[in-house]
Scaffold this motif. Structure first.
Motif, PDB file in Angstrom:
ATOM      1  N   THR A 169      95.841  62.548  79.373  1.00 37.92           N
ATOM      2  CA  THR A 169      97.210  63.013  79.618  1.00 37.92           C
ATOM      3  C   THR A 169      97.214  64.348  80.349  1.00 37.92           C
ATOM      4  OG1 THR A 169      97.913  61.878  77.605  1.00 37.92           O
ATOM      5  CG2 THR A 169      99.439  63.481  78.539  1.00 37.92           C
ATOM      6  N   MET A 170      96.285  65.237  79.981  1.00 36.17           N
ATOM      7  CA  MET A 170      96.172  66.516  80.681  1.00 36.17           C
ATOM      8  C   MET A 170      95.919  66.298  82.172  1.00 36.17           C
ATOM      9  SD  MET A 170      96.372  69.378  78.803  1.00 36.17           S
ATOM     10  CE  MET A 170      95.251  70.565  79.517  1.00 36.17           C
ATOM     11  N   ILE A 171      94.984  65.404  82.493  1.00 35.77           N
ATOM     12  CA  ILE A 171      94.652  65.139  83.896  1.00 35.77           C
ATOM     13  C   ILE A 171      95.812  64.420  84.585  1.00 35.77           C
ATOM     14  CG2 ILE A 171      93.028  64.017  85.469  1.00 35.77           C
ATOM     15  CD1 ILE A 171      91.944  66.444  83.943  1.00 35.77           C
ATOM     16  N   TYR A 172      96.512  63.563  83.840  1.00 39.66           N
ATOM     17  CA  TYR A 172      97.680  62.901  84.431  1.00 39.66           C
ATOM     18  C   TYR A 172      98.711  63.939  84.854  1.00 39.66           C
ATOM     19  CZ  TYR A 172     102.032  60.479  85.038  1.00 39.66           C
ATOM     20  OH  TYR A 172     103.210  60.044  85.578  1.00 39.66           O
ATOM     21  N   PHE A 173      99.011  64.894  83.972  1.00 38.82           N
ATOM     22  CA  PHE A 173      99.968  65.948  84.316  1.00 38.82           C
ATOM     23  C   PHE A 173      99.490  66.738  85.533  1.00 38.82           C
ATOM     24  CE2 PHE A 173     102.005  66.097  79.903  1.00 38.82           C
ATOM     25  CZ  PHE A 173     103.208  65.591  80.364  1.00 38.82           C
ATOM     26  N   PHE A 174      98.199  67.043  85.568  1.00 38.35           N
ATOM     27  CA  PHE A 174      97.657  67.786  86.710  1.00 38.35           C
ATOM     28  C   PHE A 174      97.906  67.028  88.004  1.00 38.35           C
ATOM     29  CE2 PHE A 174      94.099  68.081  89.710  1.00 38.35           C
ATOM     30  CZ  PHE A 174      94.263  69.390  90.136  1.00 38.35           C
ATOM     31  N   GLN A 175      97.541  65.752  88.046  1.00 39.41           N
ATOM     32  CA  GLN A 175      97.702  64.994  89.295  1.00 39.41           C
ATOM     33  C   GLN A 175      99.161  64.784  89.635  1.00 39.41           C
ATOM     34  OE1 GLN A 175      98.606  61.497  90.037  1.00 39.41           O
ATOM     35  NE2 GLN A 175      99.567  61.379  88.016  1.00 39.41           N
ATOM     36  N   PHE A 176     100.031  64.681  88.617  1.00 43.41           N
ATOM     37  CA  PHE A 176     101.462  64.496  88.861  1.00 43.41           C
ATOM     38  C   PHE A 176     102.033  65.687  89.625  1.00 43.41           C
ATOM     39  CE2 PHE A 176     105.936  64.888  87.599  1.00 43.41           C
ATOM     40  CZ  PHE A 176     106.415  63.619  87.902  1.00 43.41           C
ATOM     41  N   PHE A 177     101.689  66.899  89.176  1.00 40.05           N
ATOM     42  CA  PHE A 177     102.229  68.097  89.818  1.00 40.05           C
ATOM     43  C   PHE A 177     101.416  68.495  91.049  1.00 40.05           C
ATOM     44  CE2 PHE A 177     104.006  68.437  85.539  1.00 40.05           C
ATOM     45  CZ  PHE A 177     105.332  68.672  85.843  1.00 40.05           C
ATOM     46  N   PHE A 178     100.104  68.367  90.988  1.00 37.19           N
ATOM     47  CA  PHE A 178      99.259  68.763  92.112  1.00 37.19           C
ATOM     48  C   PHE A 178      99.543  67.907  93.339  1.00 37.19           C
ATOM     49  CE2 PHE A 178      95.303  68.660  94.599  1.00 37.19           C
ATOM     50  CZ  PHE A 178      95.104  70.023  94.793  1.00 37.19           C
ATOM     51  N   ASN A 179      99.809  66.628  93.139  1.00 37.37           N
ATOM     52  CA  ASN A 179     100.089  65.724  94.249  1.00 37.37           C
ATOM     53  C   ASN A 179     101.569  65.676  94.617  1.00 37.37           C
ATOM     54  OD1 ASN A 179      97.391  64.842  94.689  1.00 37.37           O
ATOM     55  ND2 ASN A 179      97.545  63.523  92.881  1.00 37.37           N
ATOM     56  N   GLY A 180     102.363  66.556  94.003  1.00 33.16           N
ATOM     57  CA  GLY A 180     103.762  66.669  94.380  1.00 33.16           C
ATOM     58  C   GLY A 180     104.637  65.514  93.939  1.00 33.16           C
ATOM     59  N   ARG A 181     104.205  64.767  92.914  1.00 26.63           N
ATOM     60  CA  ARG A 181     105.037  63.659  92.442  1.00 26.63           C
ATOM     61  C   ARG A 181     106.392  64.173  91.953  1.00 26.63           C
ATOM     62  NH1 ARG A 181     102.067  59.298  94.291  1.00 26.63           N
ATOM     63  NH2 ARG A 181      99.960  59.271  93.437  1.00 26.63           N
ATOM     64  N   HIS A 182     106.392  65.386  91.373  1.00 30.15           N
ATOM     65  CA  HIS A 182     107.633  65.931  90.827  1.00 30.15           C
ATOM     66  C   HIS A 182     108.668  66.218  91.913  1.00 30.15           C
ATOM     67  CE1 HIS A 182     105.233  69.365  92.090  1.00 30.15           C
ATOM     68  NE2 HIS A 182     106.311  70.126  92.035  1.00 30.15           N
ATOM     69  N   ARG A 183     108.212  66.319  93.168  1.00 31.74           N
ATOM     70  CA  ARG A 183     109.155  66.617  94.244  1.00 31.74           C
ATOM     71  C   ARG A 183     110.009  65.411  94.620  1.00 31.74           C
ATOM     72  NH1 ARG A 183     104.393  69.201  96.467  1.00 31.74           N
ATOM     73  NH2 ARG A 183     104.441  71.434  95.973  1.00 31.74           N
ATOM     74  N   ILE A 184     109.505  64.212  94.351  1.00 26.17           N
ATOM     75  CA  ILE A 184     110.283  63.014  94.652  1.00 26.17           C
ATOM     76  C   ILE A 184     111.054  62.531  93.432  1.00 26.17           C
ATOM     77  CG2 ILE A 184     108.637  62.303  96.424  1.00 26.17           C
ATOM     78  CD1 ILE A 184     107.655  60.138  94.482  1.00 26.17           C
ATOM     79  N   CYS A 185     110.811  63.185  92.305  1.00 23.63           N
ATOM     80  CA  CYS A 185     111.463  62.802  91.058  1.00 23.63           C
ATOM     81  C   CYS A 185     112.507  63.859  90.714  1.00 23.63           C
ATOM     82  CB  CYS A 185     110.406  62.716  89.949  1.00 23.63           C
ATOM     83  SG  CYS A 185     111.045  62.321  88.316  1.00 23.63           S
ATOM     84  N   PRO A 186     113.761  63.498  90.451  1.00 26.03           N
ATOM     85  CA  PRO A 186     114.768  64.497  90.088  1.00 26.03           C
ATOM     86  C   PRO A 186     114.295  65.370  88.927  1.00 26.03           C
ATOM     87  CG  PRO A 186     115.788  62.349  90.432  1.00 26.03           C
ATOM     88  CD  PRO A 186     114.304  62.126  90.468  1.00 26.03           C
ATOM     89  N   ALA A 187     114.631  66.642  88.988  1.00 23.43           N
ATOM     90  CA  ALA A 187     114.174  67.580  87.954  1.00 23.43           C
ATOM     91  C   ALA A 187     114.598  67.129  86.560  1.00 23.43           C
ATOM     92  CB  ALA A 187     114.723  68.968  88.253  1.00 23.43           C
ATOM     93  N   MET A 189     114.922  64.118  85.501  1.00 23.85           N
ATOM     94  CA  MET A 189     114.062  63.017  85.079  1.00 23.85           C
ATOM     95  C   MET A 189     112.671  63.524  84.697  1.00 23.85           C
ATOM     96  SD  MET A 189     115.805  60.323  84.979  1.00 23.85           S
ATOM     97  CE  MET A 189     117.374  59.687  85.560  1.00 23.85           C
ATOM     98  N   THR A 190     112.171  64.499  85.442  1.00 23.03           N
ATOM     99  CA  THR A 190     110.875  65.082  85.087  1.00 23.03           C
ATOM    100  C   THR A 190     110.947  65.715  83.703  1.00 23.03           C
ATOM    101  OG1 THR A 190     110.312  65.514  87.399  1.00 23.03           O
ATOM    102  CG2 THR A 190     109.135  66.799  85.734  1.00 23.03           C
ATOM    103  N   ALA A 191     112.026  66.503  83.474  1.00 20.32           N
ATOM    104  CA  ALA A 191     112.171  67.204  82.200  1.00 20.32           C
ATOM    105  C   ALA A 191     112.556  66.267  81.060  1.00 20.32           C
ATOM    106  CB  ALA A 191     113.221  68.307  82.332  1.00 20.32           C
TER     107      ALA A 191
END
Length: 228
Positions: A169-187, A189-191
């Motif tokens: 899960t730690m690595i999943y969170f890292f790749q989610f934010f590092f690869n900019g997935r959060h930028r295509i996901c409404p804030a 929904m991320t929160a």
């Protein structure tokens, strides 16, 4: 019946049965046993869903692409948990069926497209969790009430299982934010979806690791309120 009602009933039944059994055998209510039994119930169901992710990945990709074409990137379709389903469809949600695979992952992929990409970390780590931790999850849930293994042996199994879940899960969170997935996901929904849904697999595995260490160090099940 709404799908979420059936899933909640399963988790409540699984957790409640083990908690009642714990009381019957040991005459003690253990908040730790209750919390980890509930997490194991949830994780066991998620393992089934993750096996469905592997089995039906082609259909999931098609549904994700259809959602994206219709709604746009990062737009969440109606959440499958609030679908009013027949009994047969409800039961199919507890096996690695096409229904649960497409419903869950086709929806979640709109927030994180890695679940529609078989080469992504998110896809692979969740498929791995599904196949690898289902049996240890059920074994741990039962054994903390009715020991099937020596406490130290179960503790070592628990450490491996919970650490894998926590680290993944730690690595999943890292790749989610590092690869900019959060930028295509409404804030929102991320929160409201991504963080809490995955945060469960950090908080409860951390508790499980602590309990597993106690099993190893104590050489007994005292941490769960009994000395077997």
């Amino acid at each position: 019946m709404y799908l979420i009602v059936g899933i909640a009933a399963y988790i409540a039944g699984f957790t409640g049965s083990l908690t009642a059994w714990h009381w019957h055998l040991h005459r003690v209510f253990s908040p730790l046993q209750f919390a980890l039994a509930a997490f194991c119930a949830l994780n066991a169901w998620i393992c089934i869903c993750e096996i469905a992710l592997f089995r039906h990945n082609v259909a999931i990709k098609k549904v994700y692409e259809a959602h994206t074409a219709k709604l746009g990137v990062g737009k969440l379709p109606p959440v499958f948990l609030f679908e009013n389903v027949s009994l047969s469809k409800m039961l199919s949600a507890f096996v690695p069926s096409k229904y649960i695979g497409v419903s869950m992952w086709g929806t979640y992929a709109t927030l994180d497209p890695s679940y529609a990409q078989t080469g992504s970390f998110g896809f692979c780590v969740d498929v791995g969790n599904g196949f690898v931790t289902l049996v240890p999850t059920l074994l741990f849930a039962v054994s903390i009430t009715y020991p099937l293994l020596d406490a130290r042996v179960l503790g070592m199994i628990g450490l491996l299982q919970f650490y894998q879940e926590f680290y993944g899960t730690m690595i999943y969170f890292f790749q989610f934010f590092f690869n900019g997935r959060h930028r295509i996901c409404p804030a929102a929904m991320t929160a409201g979806v991504v963080l809490p849904a995955n945060g469960i697999w950090m908080a409860l595995p951390a508790l499980g690791m602590w309990a597993s260490v106690r099993l190893v160090l104590d050489g007994s099940y005292q941490v769960f309120g009994h000395g077997v």
